[in-house]
Write an enzyme that holds these catalytic residues in place. Structure first.
Site, PDB file in Angstrom:
ATOM      1  CB  CYS A 122      -1.165  -0.095   0.982  1.00 45.58           C
ATOM      2  SG  CYS A 122      -2.112   1.727   0.951  1.00 45.58           S
ATOM      3  CG  HIS A 164      -5.902  -2.350  -1.028  1.00 45.21           C
ATOM      4  ND1 HIS A 164      -4.216  -2.878  -0.367  1.00 45.21           N
ATOM      5  CD2 HIS A 164      -5.831  -1.186  -1.183  1.00 45.21           C
ATOM      6  CE1 HIS A 164      -3.907  -1.886  -0.445  1.00 45.21           C
ATOM      7  NE2 HIS A 164      -3.894  -1.165  -0.414  1.00 45.21           N
ATOM      8  CD  GLU A 165      -7.151   1.123  -3.874  1.00 39.84           C
ATOM      9  OE1 GLU A 165      -7.199   2.367  -3.338  1.00 39.84           O
ATOM     10  OE2 GLU A 165      -5.229   0.736  -3.901  1.00 39.84           O
ATOM     11  CG  HIS A 168      -7.442   2.782   0.599  1.00 41.16           C
ATOM     12  ND1 HIS A 168      -6.651   3.217   1.790  1.00 41.16           N
ATOM     13  CD2 HIS A 168      -5.828   2.539   0.304  1.00 41.16           C
ATOM     14  CE1 HIS A 168      -5.586   3.075   1.587  1.00 41.16           C
ATOM     15  NE2 HIS A 168      -4.646   2.386   0.411  1.00 41.16           N
TER      16      HIS A 168
END
Ligand code: CO
Length: 199
Positions: A122, A164-165, A168
């Site tokens: 990341c 993953h995004e 976030h």
């Protein structure tokens, strides 16, 4: 100043900042907040400029970037993977090229019960990588930068990037989901754990 005006000012400041941008690192509270759903807080042209600039940040640096990582607390992210990686890594990670994708208010919904584990890194956790098990297939629902809704099914590495995004934007870092004993510096990953070409 209203919240909207402050955001507009923040985006203008970001666009004027020298590149490459410094990416917010773990420990900054902006990475732990749920991002504000995008609802026209920015003029259309400024949103366009922001997304384009986020794409320009990626080459050679990463495969995805979420707005909170550059200090903008809105539910926006971009993904692009040109997948110029050795075939061994491509095969191990089911890493197929992912054309540029704009994620506005994205939701990743698991499809089926399968999980796949890959090493992830990341931009907000510089210098490290760790194994993360994620849903092998997801349905990504989002808007593009022009406000048009879309849905697509993703699997393998692109499914990991999308999750993953999306994480976030919900204040989650990949380390929260990682296998702690797999944590490695990127140097040691290359040295000990990266897939090798067959002899
Ligand atoms: Co990240």
């Amino acid at each position: 100043m209203s919240g909207g005006e402050k955001l507009v000012e923040q985006v203008h400041a970001l666009l004027a900042a020298p590149r490459p941008w410094s990416v917010t690192q773990a420990g900054d509270p902006v990475l732990r907040r749920t991002a504000e759903p995008y609802d026209g807080q920015l003029p259309d042209s400024l949103l366009r400029d922001l997304l384009d600039a986020m794409f320009r940040h990626l080459p050679g640096v990463g495969v995805g970037l979420a707005a909170p990582q550059v200090g903008i607390p809105l539910a926006l992210a971009v993904i692009e993977d040109t997948a110029e990686v050795p075939p061994e890594i491509a095969a191990e990670r089911e890493r197929v090229p992912q054309p540029p994708l704009e994620l506005v208010n994205p939701v990743a919904t698991p499809l089926g019960s399968g999980y796949r584990a890959f090493y992830e890194g990341c931009l907000s956790v510089e210098g490290f990588t760790a194994v993360v098990a994620r849903h092998a297939r997801v349905r990504l629902s989002a808007l593009d930068g022009g406000g048009r809704p879309y849905e697509m099914e993703l699997s393998g590495w692109p499914a990991h990037i999308a999750q993953h995004e999306t994480d976030h934007l919900n204040g989650v870092l990949y380390l929260d989901r990682a296998e702690p004993r797999s944590l490695s510096t990127t140097g040691n990953y290359e040295r000990f754990w990266a897939p090798r070409p067959a002899p």
